[in-house]
Design a protein around this motif. Structure first.
Motif, PDB file in Angstrom:
ATOM      1  N   ALA A  60       0.733   3.722  -9.343  1.00 33.45           N
ATOM      2  CA  ALA A  60       0.173   4.141 -10.639  1.00 33.45           C
ATOM      3  C   ALA A  60       0.195   2.997 -11.649  1.00 33.45           C
ATOM      4  CB  ALA A  60       0.969   5.322 -11.189  1.00 33.45           C
ATOM      5  N   ARG A  61       0.631   1.831 -11.206  1.00 35.15           N
ATOM      6  CA  ARG A  61       0.689   0.625 -12.042  1.00 35.15           C
ATOM      7  C   ARG A  61       1.644   0.758 -13.216  1.00 35.15           C
ATOM      8  NH1 ARG A  61      -1.568  -1.086  -7.534  1.00 35.15           N
ATOM      9  NH2 ARG A  61      -3.773  -0.639  -7.405  1.00 35.15           N
ATOM     10  N   GLY A  62       2.551   1.718 -13.127  1.00 35.50           N
ATOM     11  CA  GLY A  62       3.635   1.747 -14.105  1.00 35.50           C
ATOM     12  C   GLY A  62       4.503   0.516 -13.910  1.00 35.50           C
ATOM     13  N   VAL A 116       3.883  -3.183 -12.569  1.00 44.77           N
ATOM     14  CA  VAL A 116       2.824  -4.123 -12.167  1.00 44.77           C
ATOM     15  C   VAL A 116       3.453  -5.307 -11.434  1.00 44.77           C
ATOM     16  CG1 VAL A 116       1.276  -3.428 -14.016  1.00 44.77           C
ATOM     17  CG2 VAL A 116       2.878  -5.304 -14.393  1.00 44.77           C
ATOM     18  N   PRO A 117       2.608  -6.074 -10.716  1.00 46.54           N
ATOM     19  CA  PRO A 117       3.158  -7.207  -9.973  1.00 46.54           C
ATOM     20  C   PRO A 117       3.970  -8.121 -10.880  1.00 46.54           C
ATOM     21  CG  PRO A 117       0.868  -6.911  -9.384  1.00 46.54           C
ATOM     22  CD  PRO A 117       1.168  -5.954 -10.500  1.00 46.54           C
TER      23      PRO A 117
END
Lengths: 479, 479
Positions: B28-30, B32-33
């Motif tokens: 969910a990209r809560g 991020v990389p």
């Protein structure tokens, strides 16, 4: 089973046999991307089937995207990663309105062309005297500047200066959080490599800089358009797109938007960032026109503090496109992997270019050039609008600054027809749909006001508009 | 089910629960990389599990590559496409022998460092006078050269000249089949984007230029090493690798191979091409050292006529690494899609750089520089070998030309130990395994003969070798 369906079935099997053979040749690399498939006649003989079976097999493979047909010259193996020209993506367009073709034409040395559709300033508007002076200074300077590689992040003094300049716009980016690249485009490409996977959703403005479409195709991303309003992207549409597609990335110009000239209002900026945070979305703020602003507009990167926003810039539009230099300002923990990626894929960041840019920024000549340029662009913006008005071509908005004005054609006129007709007069226009993912900008043209001072442009436009109004059926055809 | 196995099972479920939560936050990209995972203690509280459950979950996720541990600072979300440093790929290496770190160090402005391990010539060996002269000429020249974009393929006159120069080596490449790029590395990167998909097999020489490893990792290709012999790749191993891995691509230097200095013999070249044809393999011939040859060796691209071979070059090693310019010569039908890809991802091909290179090639100064450079390198090669001999460091072969000599250390000595010890003396070496996919070159060092004239280098080597011979257990440890 009756005779006919048996025949149909064996015909189907033969087609599948031909398809399987081509597939296995491609898989075994006997046929490499770009290579021509055997002719229908020859392959029918090889496979001992009828030519129509081969034709059907080839067409089905083309439908799958494995091969491509080039009218009049047969079938070719598709390139897996090459971006298709827009004419292959969208509805069938002809060359005059294929944005990549228009772009390439604009880049060719063709002095006979007038280019109100092109995306940069005329050479005579650029600070040539200052560049000549900087070249002479470098020719007398340190030897290592002339021959050595740059450092991994890029010239430290230039990064310091960029950091200060961003600071003036409220963007807190330490020099060590800035990476120099070859160009703004390469900066965005690096970020896409770093952040997205094939199939990931990426939001773009509709309309937007058309090269974003090509770039995202090269990454096999799923580009999703968000309609543009005069104060930034349509925030409700933005929210719907997030909910529906769960995109990873949004690429935008938050100020002096290309092609519309819109500038994101503080309210929209704030809402965008809230939505981005909720959705875990990263925003690439491509700010290559920043230096053309009269008054700095609020920047997403300033609100956000480089948490979810990556800030991109370059000097191609304002100083020189010949001296390649772009930059990325990003969160601290992305700098190291982005630098590794840059080194692995281009080494990148030419030392000579960076030193030249540094000299021009340092000695005040860039600032003086900008001051004059803004005034000149503002005047040209008014003049272009005044020349377009009698033709019934009206600005969508009066941009605060910059070189582009996004114009509405008279009702019912298709910009593609006008672009096609004007090209015959050596006038290269930028039709709206070149920028529009949804192909809903057929009534628009983007004018570069710095490239629109030749009266022949307006005479050509006038003729084209008259013809289009006179015989709409002929020109718009059955598009 | 006894009590203990029930406990184990519910423990396993708790671990999976933690893993699932992290996975969904990443999806969910809560997260991020690059972002840090919650601390073990905090997350244990959030999930209402024991800290050891969180530790186990994090370690399993790290094992899957989804997150990475940084000793002393917790766990971070992995970047999907960033190439890992080699220390993360291969066995645990320390910084002194991580090739990317060595590379970066060599690129930093650190005048106190001696760099026999670096991959380019000292600034004083480059044609600075000619470059200064060319800069002055450009500073007086046409304004468009200073500010405009280059044409899509790149400066036509330079492509004509490159075509002629390739012709002299027997490679028939028309100017229209040549694309200018920012660098040799960018050229290979473009070709990888065009030709390979994640997971595709790519053959490289073992040892080879270490950046190929990083580049292929960035493409998520499956790199396969083929052992190098003094007359080119081991042809039987090459054939076995083809049969076993069905690779799509082979990247090599067919002459003055980096790091070994080997040159492909005509017999090996012929067999390579036959195997490539049979297997549908494309070969990228990276020929950036070509201009250092005394006598042109046979080129794969010359035998093959650019059918399966793509020819790459640049001027970074022989003229200037500061003026970025590389090129691709490829089959006619690849030029258009490669150019589209270049435009979409970097615009690329800086006009100023191309014009500078053109001037230097045209006025004869490059040719004169090369004549002197070849003699100088040849002398330095002999001198370096003579200085290494008393230390028991012996050339694998005496390369025909070029700047590198690939040297065997005395038996039982690990180049990584020597590199580590010499780094303490500010001497940056290039240990063999930095170039070796199979990590079978621990007994080798690559010397750049142009960077090896300082006596401190050899004193440092002597000390390190003595210490290593005296206490092997201490230095090689339990590697």
């Amino acid at each position: 089973m009756d005779q006919q369906s048996a025949k149909r079935e064996s015909g189907g099997k033969r087609i599948e046999g031909v398809m399987a053979e081509i597939r296995s040749r491609i898989a075994a690399r006997g046929l490499v991307p770009g290579s021509r498939l055997p002719s229908v006649r020859a392959f029918a003989k090889t496979m001992q089937v009828s030519p129509s079976t081969v034709v059907e097999a080839y067409e089905r493979l083309a439908g799958e995207g494995l091969i491509r047909s080039r009218p009049g010259s047969g079938f070719y193996v598709s390139s897996p990663l090459a971006p298709l020209t827009l004419s292959e993506i969208g509805p069938k367009l002809d060359r005059a309105i294929d944005p990549l073709w228009v772009y390439r034409q604009s880049l060719e040395d063709a002095p006979e062309l007038l280019k109100p559709g092109c995306g940069w300033l005329p050479a005579s508007w650029m600070p040539q005297v200052a560049i000549r002076k900087a070249l002479r200074a470098i020719s007398r300077g340190e030897g290592r500047v002339l021959v050595d590689y740059g450092t991994p992040l890029g010239l430290p003094q230039l990064r310091q200066l960029l950091s200060r300049r961003m600071g003036e716009r409220g963007i807190a980016a330490a020099p060590d959080h800035i990476i120099l690249t070859e160009s703004g485009t390469q900066a965005i490409d690096l970020l896409c490599r770093f952040l997205i996977e094939p199939g990931d959703g990426v939001l773009v403005d509709d309309p937007c800089y058309f090269n974003f479409h090509a770039l995202l195709r090269a990454h096999r991303a799923n580009a999703i358009g968000v309609p543009m309003t005069p104060s930034g992207p349509d925030i409700e549409a933005f929210e719907r797109a997030i909910d529906e597609h769960r995109p990873r990335l949004y690429i935008t110009n938050s100020s002096i938007h290309n092609p519309t000239g819109a500038t994101c209002s503080p309210v929209v900026a704030h809402r965008l960032l809230k939505l981005a945070e909720r959705a875990g979305l990263t925003i690439i703020e491509d700010d290559i026109f920043a230096d053309l602003e009269h008054e700095p507009a609020p920047r997403l990167a300033a609100f956000d503090g480089l948490e979810r926003v990556v800030h991109i810039g370059s000097f191609s539009k304002t100083l020189s496109a010949s001296v390649r230099c772009g930059f990325i300002a990003a969160r601290a923990d992305w700098i190291e992997p982005l630098t590794d990626l840059k080194m692995a894929t281009s080494i990148g960041g030419g030392r000579l270019s960076s030193e030249l840019i540094l000299l021009l920024l340092k000695d005040g000549s860039y600032r003086k050039h900008l001051d004059a340029l803004r005034v000149r662009l503002s005047r040209a913006m008014d003049e272009t609008a005044a020349r377009l008005a009698p033709l019934g071509i009206t600005p969508w908005i009066r941009p605060q600054a910059g070189m582009f004005v996004w114009c509405k054609l008279p009702d019912g006129i298709d910009a593609a027809d006008i672009a096609q007709a004007c090209l015959a007069d050596n006038v290269v226009l930028a039709p709206g749909n070149a920028f529009s993912l949804s192909q809903t900008a057929r009534g628009f043209l983007r004018f570069n006001v710095a490239q629109s001072d030749d009266p022949r442009i307006f005479r050509s436009l006038e003729r084209a508009l008259k013809n289009a109004a006179r015989s709409p059926g002929l020109l718009t055809g059955n598009r």
